[in-house]
Design a protein around this motif. Structure first.
Motif, short mmCIF file in Angstrom:
data_model
loop_
_atom_site.label_atom_id
_atom_site.label_comp_id
_atom_site.label_asym_id
_atom_site.label_seq_id
_atom_site.Cartn_x
_atom_site.Cartn_y
_atom_site.Cartn_z
N SER A 151 0.89 -1.40 -0.09
CA SER A 151 -0.25 0.44 0.31
C SER A 151 0.73 1.53 0.11
CB SER A 151 -0.90 -0.15 1.52
OG SER A 151 -1.60 1.03 1.26
N ILE A 152 2.07 1.15 1.01
CA ILE A 152 2.66 1.88 0.97
C ILE A 152 3.55 3.13 -0.38
CG2 ILE A 152 4.99 3.10 2.08
CD1 ILE A 152 3.95 2.12 4.64
N THR A 153 3.79 1.52 -0.99
CA THR A 153 4.74 1.74 -2.14
C THR A 153 3.72 1.96 -3.26
OG1 THR A 153 5.06 -0.64 -2.54
CG2 THR A 153 6.43 0.24 -1.04
N ASN A 154 2.39 1.73 -3.00
CA ASN A 154 1.57 2.06 -4.67
C ASN A 154 1.56 4.16 -3.95
OD1 ASN A 154 2.34 -0.34 -5.79
ND2 ASN A 154 0.29 -1.11 -5.08
N GLY A 155 1.68 4.43 -3.31
CA GLY A 155 1.01 6.21 -3.46
C GLY A 155 0.32 5.88 -1.99
N PHE A 198 9.42 5.70 -3.83
CA PHE A 198 9.65 4.70 -4.33
C PHE A 198 9.17 4.85 -5.69
CE2 PHE A 198 7.48 4.38 -0.45
CZ PHE A 198 7.78 3.48 0.08
N PRO A 199 10.55 5.39 -6.21
CA PRO A 199 10.36 6.18 -8.17
C PRO A 199 10.17 5.55 -9.12
CG PRO A 199 12.61 5.58 -7.43
CD PRO A 199 11.83 5.55 -6.32
N LYS A 200 10.28 3.96 -9.07
CA LYS A 200 8.95 3.38 -9.40
C LYS A 200 7.75 3.15 -10.15
CE LYS A 200 13.23 -0.13 -9.82
NZ LYS A 200 13.07 -0.91 -10.14
N ALA A 226 7.37 -5.88 5.88
CA ALA A 226 7.41 -4.55 4.92
C ALA A 226 8.23 -3.94 4.25
CB ALA A 226 6.78 -3.39 5.79
N TYR A 227 9.68 -4.66 5.33
CA TYR A 227 10.95 -3.74 4.87
C TYR A 227 11.34 -5.44 3.64
CZ TYR A 227 15.95 -3.78 5.02
OH TYR A 227 17.24 -3.94 4.83
N LEU A 228 10.63 -6.22 3.50
CA LEU A 228 11.02 -7.21 2.57
C LEU A 228 10.13 -6.72 1.34
CD1 LEU A 228 10.92 -10.49 4.19
CD2 LEU A 228 12.74 -9.10 3.19
N VAL A 229 9.01 -5.81 1.67
CA VAL A 229 8.35 -5.13 0.20
C VAL A 229 9.26 -3.87 -0.26
CG1 VAL A 229 5.86 -4.07 -0.59
CG2 VAL A 229 5.82 -6.81 1.20
N PHE A 230 9.29 -3.40 0.37
CA PHE A 230 9.79 -2.66 0.27
C PHE A 230 11.61 -2.78 -0.74
CE2 PHE A 230 9.06 0.91 3.84
CZ PHE A 230 7.36 0.94 3.68
N LYS A 231 11.87 -3.58 -0.12
CA LYS A 231 13.50 -3.74 -0.41
C LYS A 231 12.85 -5.23 -2.98
CE LYS A 231 17.33 -2.66 2.03
NZ LYS A 231 18.00 -1.97 1.34
N PHE A 232 11.59 -5.35 -2.23
CA PHE A 232 11.56 -6.43 -3.32
C PHE A 232 11.61 -4.73 -4.45
CE2 PHE A 232 8.61 -8.10 -5.58
CZ PHE A 232 9.54 -8.94 -6.62
N LYS A 233 10.58 -3.72 -3.82
CA LYS A 233 10.20 -2.70 -4.80
C LYS A 233 11.05 -1.87 -4.81
CE LYS A 233 5.66 -2.57 -5.22
NZ LYS A 233 3.97 -2.36 -5.01
N GLY A 234 12.11 -2.05 -4.48
CA GLY A 234 13.31 -0.76 -5.16
C GLY A 234 13.11 0.32 -4.04
N ALA A 235 12.75 0.25 -2.70
CA ALA A 235 12.34 1.60 -2.13
C ALA A 235 14.14 2.21 -1.98
CB ALA A 235 11.35 1.60 -0.98
N LYS A 236 13.72 4.04 -1.12
CA LYS A 236 15.07 4.24 -0.73
C LYS A 236 14.93 5.11 0.00
CE LYS A 236 17.41 2.96 -5.65
NZ LYS A 236 17.92 3.54 -6.77
#
Length: 176
Positions: A75-79, A161-163, A140-150
Motif C-alpha cells: 500500500s505504501i509503495t503504491n502511493g 518509490f520512484p518506480k 514491510a521491509y522485504l516489500v520495500f526492498k523488493f520494490k526498490g524503495a530508497k
C-alpha cells in the motif's frame, strides 16, 4: 546532514511507538481493573482471551501479521495508505497487548491458582504482540526492498518509490 535527519526520524518514531504502546497497555490495565468484579458474568478467561494466550494462537497471529505487513508495504509503495491496511495492523497488534494487560492485572488481583493461569495467558499474549510487530516490520521491509524503495533525501517522507509513484525523479534514482 541526511544521516542526522534519518537518525532523528528513527528516534522520533521509536519514541512515538513506545508512548503509544504504554498508553494501550495502561488502557488494558484499566479495563482489567474495571471489569474485575464482573469476572463471573463474563466467565473469564473468555474464548478470545484464551485463544490469544495459547501457543497455537501464535501461529494464527503470525499469519495475520505477515499478511498485514505485506499489505502495508504494498500500500505504501503504491502511493497511499489504505485504511483497511491500518485496521489489519491494528487488529494484529492491539488485541494481544490489551489482552496481556487485562490478564496480568486480573491474575495479580485474584492471586492463587488464577494467578498462574492468567499470567500464562498474559505472557503468551505479550509474546504474540512482539511476534506480530516483528513480522509486520520484516514483511514491510522485504516489500520495500523488493520494490526498490530508497531513503528519500528531499522531503520529510522517509522513503521514495520512484518506480511506483510521482515522489521520485530521474535524478533521484540515478544518484542512488
Amino acid at each position: 546532514r541526511f544521516k542526522g535527519l534519518l537518525e532523528q526520524t528513527y528516534k522520533n518514531s521509536l519514541k512515538t511507538l513506545f508512548i503509544s504502546l504504554v498508553i494501550v497497555y495502561i488502557t488494558g490495565m484499566i479495563i482489567g481493573l474495571s471489569f474485575y468484579s464482573f469476572e463471573d458474568y463474563y466467565d473469564w478467561p473468555t474464548h478470545e482471551m484464551s485463544k490469544r494466550g495459547h501457543p497455537n494462537g501464535l501461529i494464527t497471529g503470525l499469519c495475520i501479521a505477515i499478511v498485514s505487513g505485506m499489505a502495508a508495504g504494498i500500500s505504501i509503495t503504491n502511493g497511499g495508505i489504505n485504511t483497511l491496511v491500518g485496521v489489519a495492523i491494528a487488529a494484529s497488534i492491539h488485541p494481544p497487548l490489551v489482552n496481556s494487560a487485562i490478564c496480568m492485572v486480573h491474575g495479580f488481583i485474584s492471586g492463587g491458582e488464577v494467578l498462574k493461569e492468567f499470567v500464562e495467558i498474559g505472557g503468551y499474549s505479550l509474546i504474540l504482540f512482539i511476534v506480530n510487530v516483528c513480522a509486520i516490520y520484516l514483511m514491510a521491509y522485504l516489500v520495500f526492498k523488493f520494490k526498490g524503495a530508497k531513503p528519500f533525501r528531499k522531503a520529510s517522507t522517509m522513503w521514495q518509490f520512484p518506480k511506483y509513484n510521482e515522489l521520485g525523479t530521474e535524478k533521484d534514482t540515478e544518484k542512488d
